[in-house]
Design a protein around this motif. Structure first.
Motif, mmCIF file in Angstrom:
data_model
loop_
_atom_site.group_PDB
_atom_site.id
_atom_site.type_symbol
_atom_site.label_atom_id
_atom_site.label_comp_id
_atom_site.label_asym_id
_atom_site.label_seq_id
_atom_site.Cartn_x
_atom_site.Cartn_y
_atom_site.Cartn_z
ATOM 1 N N UNK A 1 0.824 -1.214 0.000
ATOM 2 C CA UNK A 1 0.000 0.000 0.000
ATOM 3 C C UNK A 1 0.859 1.266 0.000
ATOM 4 N N UNK A 2 0.559 2.159 -0.930
ATOM 5 C CA UNK A 2 1.185 3.490 -0.933
ATOM 6 C C UNK A 2 0.033 4.494 -1.081
ATOM 7 N N UNK A 3 -0.301 5.186 0.030
ATOM 8 C CA UNK A 3 -1.414 6.140 -0.010
ATOM 9 C C UNK A 3 -0.926 7.486 -0.512
ATOM 10 N N UNK A 4 -1.803 8.171 -1.226
ATOM 11 C CA UNK A 4 -1.479 9.541 -1.632
ATOM 12 C C UNK A 4 -1.825 10.473 -0.468
ATOM 13 N N UNK A 5 -1.014 11.468 -0.183
ATOM 14 C CA UNK A 5 -1.357 12.390 0.913
ATOM 15 C C UNK A 5 -2.721 13.037 0.663
ATOM 16 N N UNK A 6 -3.454 13.260 1.726
ATOM 17 C CA UNK A 6 -4.850 13.713 1.599
ATOM 18 C C UNK A 6 -4.942 15.054 0.858
ATOM 19 N N UNK A 7 -3.943 15.926 1.025
ATOM 20 C CA UNK A 7 -3.998 17.233 0.353
ATOM 21 C C UNK A 7 -4.048 17.058 -1.160
ATOM 22 N N UNK A 8 -3.205 16.170 -1.689
ATOM 23 C CA UNK A 8 -3.158 15.949 -3.145
ATOM 24 C C UNK A 8 -4.455 15.329 -3.641
ATOM 25 N N UNK A 9 -5.010 14.414 -2.858
ATOM 26 C CA UNK A 9 -6.248 13.746 -3.281
ATOM 27 C C UNK A 9 -7.391 14.761 -3.331
ATOM 28 N N UNK A 10 -7.496 15.588 -2.291
ATOM 29 C CA UNK A 10 -8.603 16.559 -2.264
ATOM 30 C C UNK A 10 -8.426 17.601 -3.375
ATOM 31 N N UNK A 11 -7.169 18.000 -3.631
ATOM 32 C CA UNK A 11 -6.944 18.979 -4.725
ATOM 33 C C UNK A 11 -7.368 18.373 -6.063
ATOM 34 N N UNK A 12 -7.041 17.105 -6.277
ATOM 35 C CA UNK A 12 -7.458 16.472 -7.537
ATOM 36 C C UNK A 12 -8.986 16.433 -7.622
ATOM 37 N N UNK A 13 -9.625 16.106 -6.500
ATOM 38 C CA UNK A 13 -11.097 16.056 -6.504
ATOM 39 C C UNK A 13 -11.677 17.445 -6.812
ATOM 40 N N UNK A 14 -11.093 18.478 -6.229
ATOM 41 C CA UNK A 14 -11.594 19.842 -6.486
ATOM 42 C C UNK A 14 -11.434 20.206 -7.960
ATOM 43 N N UNK A 15 -10.298 19.812 -8.541
ATOM 44 C CA UNK A 15 -10.081 20.077 -9.969
ATOM 45 C C UNK A 15 -11.112 19.369 -10.826
ATOM 46 N N UNK A 16 -11.401 18.124 -10.459
ATOM 47 C CA UNK A 16 -12.398 17.362 -11.226
ATOM 48 C C UNK A 16 -13.748 18.068 -11.175
ATOM 49 N N UNK A 17 -14.117 18.547 -9.993
ATOM 50 C CA UNK A 17 -15.408 19.224 -9.855
ATOM 51 C C UNK A 17 -15.409 20.495 -10.706
ATOM 52 N N UNK A 18 -14.271 21.203 -10.710
ATOM 53 C CA UNK A 18 -14.179 22.426 -11.540
ATOM 54 C C UNK A 18 -14.333 22.088 -13.021
ATOM 55 N N UNK A 19 -13.874 20.877 -13.417
ATOM 56 C CA UNK A 19 -13.985 20.489 -14.826
ATOM 57 C C UNK A 19 -15.388 19.995 -15.190
ATOM 58 N N UNK A 20 -16.299 19.934 -14.215
ATOM 59 C CA UNK A 20 -17.673 19.538 -14.529
ATOM 60 C C UNK A 20 -18.056 18.149 -14.053
ATOM 61 N N UNK A 21 -17.174 17.499 -13.307
ATOM 62 C CA UNK A 21 -17.502 16.164 -12.804
ATOM 63 C C UNK A 21 -18.590 16.262 -11.735
ATOM 64 N N UNK A 22 -19.609 15.391 -11.864
ATOM 65 C CA UNK A 22 -20.723 15.413 -10.908
ATOM 66 C C UNK A 22 -20.685 14.234 -9.944
ATOM 67 N N UNK A 23 -19.872 13.250 -10.269
ATOM 68 C CA UNK A 23 -19.797 12.062 -9.413
ATOM 69 C C UNK A 23 -18.347 11.612 -9.332
ATOM 70 N N UNK A 24 -17.855 11.464 -8.115
ATOM 71 C CA UNK A 24 -16.481 11.005 -7.908
ATOM 72 C C UNK A 24 -16.534 9.591 -7.342
ATOM 73 N N UNK A 25 -15.828 8.682 -7.996
ATOM 74 C CA UNK A 25 -15.799 7.294 -7.536
ATOM 75 C C UNK A 25 -14.442 7.034 -6.904
ATOM 76 N N UNK A 26 -14.448 6.864 -5.600
ATOM 77 C CA UNK A 26 -13.189 6.677 -4.863
ATOM 78 C C UNK A 26 -12.754 5.221 -5.023
ATOM 79 N N UNK A 27 -11.540 5.025 -5.546
ATOM 80 C CA UNK A 27 -11.073 3.645 -5.753
ATOM 81 C C UNK A 27 -9.670 3.455 -5.178
#
Ligand code: SF4
Length: 436
Positions: free
Chosen positions: A160-186
């Motif tokens: 297991x290699x987890x991504x730091x939470x800051x990077x994950x949340x920033x990516x999620x925010x970017x996705x939402x800015x690009x128009x994503x309406x559903x995020x599937x956490x995998x």
């Protein structure tokens, strides 16, 4: 580039994003491409065969081929399997190896010097998505610390290699800015997120937040989009996120791969969190969040599984009354520890048991869907047609669950949310009309 599971799809998105950020273009045909990158899957034998075929096709059609993905990490008789079968490939990497793939691309297809592009400071890549515009997979970790005896993922993808939470949340925010309406956490094991980092603090919008699943879910819940959790093992801290589901912060949906219910078989499988009292857990989750949808997968006919142990699995299904279930007949994966276990069952017994699981579950799933007739469900539109639109409710993950057929002549767009009154239920799908 070929695609496999959602995790491989995210790897492909990263490679494509980096290539585009460096000024490379992609082509829809072998003929127009200078080289081909094939992203492979190597988990089950059928996927290995399909991946090897895709590499062969790319070699025949183009000739310059770089291979990445799980199959790239597989060996046979001490030799790299891809190189053994296809000696002409330019390079082979394992999964989750964007930098390595890019290095090979630089070697075999050096970037042309562009005085304008090269003088520009590097821009943060906008991110290429291979899913439709309105939903996206968010990979929070790579690899797995468990050693389930039927699985070779840790040997292919590492610990297991987890991504730091800051990077994950920033990516999620970017996705939402690009128009994503559903995020599937995998990830391979979403509940274990952050264990490798000892839940280290990281910064989210200037606040120190632990790199941990419950904290991540709380952060994602603030983005105002659907958040769906996959591969959640039933560790005790999972209970903490069910109230967030009940409060409508994240989708009331849990994909929990139980795999079996008999304690001895779970032990032979070396499953994580197998000691939990899962029927009681499911009941407790439903008491907190009655709308929760629980999806799971099971393996029937594991080596040494007795009829009584198999009955324990069927009894679990009858008591837990899960919403959605997938079941595989046990199939040995080359390199897996379970292959050494005594008591391998004949193929037809494994298949019969798989069919019996599905028979028991079919009626349960049907009844669970029937309960929705007459209710109003919020639906995210995936496709639109002249008289029928196709969408998904909170209970439906893309690709693996059912859909909602909406009879309407209303002008809808992909990515719209609408309220739908459910009028009928089919085997896996629902049918409804928009609520006025
Ligand atoms: S939890 Fe088990 S089945 Fe899942 S990836 Fe890890 S080892 Fe494989």
């Amino acid at each position: 580039m070929s695609l496999g599971c959602p995790k491989a799809l995210v790897d492909s998105e990263r490679i494509l994003t980096q290539l585009r950020a460096e000024g490379y273009a992609t082509s829809a045909t072998y003929h127009d491409a200078d080289l081909v990158i094939v992203n492979t899957c190597g988990f089950i034998d059928a996927a290995v065969a399909e991946s090897l075929d895709a590499i062969g096709e790319a070699l025949a059609e183009n000739g310059k081929v770089i291979v990445t993905g799980c199959l790239g990490a597989k060996t046979e008789g001490g030799e790299n399997l891809v190189r053994k079968v296809h000696g002409k490939v330019l390079a082979v990497t394992g999964p989750h190896a964007t930098d390595e793939v890019l290095q090979h691309v630089h070697t075999h297809l050096p970037k042309r010097h562009d005085q304008f592009v090269d003088l520009m400071p590097p821009l943060p890549p906008a991110g290429i998505k291979l899913t439709p515009r309105h939903y996206a997979y968010l990979k929070i970790a790579e690899g797995c610390n468990h050693r389930c005896s039927f699985c070779i993922i840790p040997s292919l993808r590492g610990d297991l290699v987890s991504r730091p939470i800051g990077a994950v949340v920033r990516e999620a925010e970017n996705l939402v800015r690009q128009g994503v309406r559903e995020i599937l956490v995998i990830s391979q094991d979403t509940s274990a997120y952050g264990v490798d980092l000892r839940y280290k603090l990281d910064f989210v919008g200037g606040r120190a937040v632990k790199t941990k699943m419950t904290e991540l879910v709380r952060e994602l819940a603030q983005l105002g989009v659907w958040v769906r959790l996959h591969s959640v093992y039933p560790y005790p801290h999972v209970d903490e996120i069910v109230p967030l589901m009940a409060a409508g912060k994240v989708l009331p949906y849990l994909d929990v791969p139980f795999q079996h219910a008999d304690p001895r078989i779970l032990k032979l499988m070396k499953r994580p969190a197998s000691g939990e009292r899962n029927v009681e857990r499911v009941a407790a989750w439903r008491a907190i969040c009655p709308e929760i949808t629980i999806r799971s997968t099971f393996i029937a006919g594991f080596p040494g599984e007795t009829e009584a142990e198999f009955e324990t699995l069927l009894q679990f299904l009858r008591e837990a009354r899960l919403d959605r279930v997938g079941c595989f007949a046990y199939s040995p994966v080359s390199g897996a520890a379970a292959n050494e276990l005594p008591g391998a069952l004949p193929d037809e017994v494994r298949e019969q048991r798989r069919a019996r699981v599905m028979q028991v579950q079919q009626e349960i799933s049907r009844q669970r869907l029937q309960r929705k007739i007459g209710t109003a469900q919020r639906v995210l539109i995936d496709r639109v047609g002249p008289t029928v639109a196709i969408g998904r409710s909170a209970a439906d993950a893309p690709e693996i669950d059912g859909v909602v057929h909406i009879k309407t002549r209303r002008r809808l767009a992909v990515g719209d949310f609408i309220e739908v009154k459910i009028t009928a239920a089919r085997e896996h799908d629902l049918v409804g009309v928009p609520v006025d």
